[in-house]
Design an enzyme around this catalytic site. Sequence first.
Site, PDB file in Angstrom:
ATOM      1  N   GLY A 103     -49.736  -7.506  59.950  1.00 58.52           N
ATOM      2  CA  GLY A 103     -50.959  -8.605  59.344  1.00 58.52           C
ATOM      3  C   GLY A 103     -51.008  -8.260  58.003  1.00 58.52           C
ATOM      4  N   THR A 104     -50.924  -9.185  57.769  1.00 57.56           N
ATOM      5  CA  THR A 104     -50.914  -9.138  56.020  1.00 57.56           C
ATOM      6  C   THR A 104     -51.208 -10.706  55.687  1.00 57.56           C
ATOM      7  OG1 THR A 104     -49.067  -8.797  55.131  1.00 57.56           O
ATOM      8  CG2 THR A 104     -48.578  -9.838  56.314  1.00 57.56           C
TER       9      THR A 104
END
Length: 235
Positions: A14-15
């Site tokens: 998750g970036t």
Amino acid sequence: MDLEMNLNAPHSMGTTIIGVTYNGGVVLGADSRTSTGMYVANRASDKITQLTDNVYVCRSGSAADSQIVSDYVRYFLHQHTIQLGQSATSKVAANLIRLLSYNNKNMLETGLIVGGWDKYEGGKIYAIPLGGTLIEQPFAIGGSGSSYLYGFFDQAWKEGMTKDEAEQLVVKAVSLAIARDGASGGVVRTVIINSEGVTRNFYPGDKLQLWHEELEPQNSLLDLLNSSNSEPMNI
């Protein structure tokens, strides 16, 4: 039970990943937080992966899926380079990723941004989101942190930027996403690709600009609680 499920959750990036073209090349940027459920599994991971000497890919989504796609494409591009006797172009790399992503769209959970420079088309950015669509763009953003950045890029991006302007834009955008997105964090890494080669830069988390209501870096939670000017949190 919940604790156990989170510990055994798949590694997910998750970036925030970004690719920007400028006058002469491209700049890629990413944060470094990899999560396992609600836990940070790696706070300093490298999400910008080399495919060839002149092409890199930014990875988001499932860490395992993005790594295996990158590994396959790197292998195919190596064969391609041997057969042709020259480095593959950014478009070839992006199309290989598109092919793998589209043909396996029911199993893969990864979105990627390909950036590179070649003598035929110069600097190019390609986005391959979930499902395997291939989109050539002057800039591309992806990952959970990208939700906070679309309006910012509409305002801040401009054609014909210099290398320094493009890198400053990428670092600023990633730091903005880190400030708002709980799944983005750590450090900022950038990769600059142009006719002169590749330059990697590293920006530690405690050196990034602080934004609205962000707290100063602390050595530990106790430092924050024991500081004289701290105020109780309002819930």
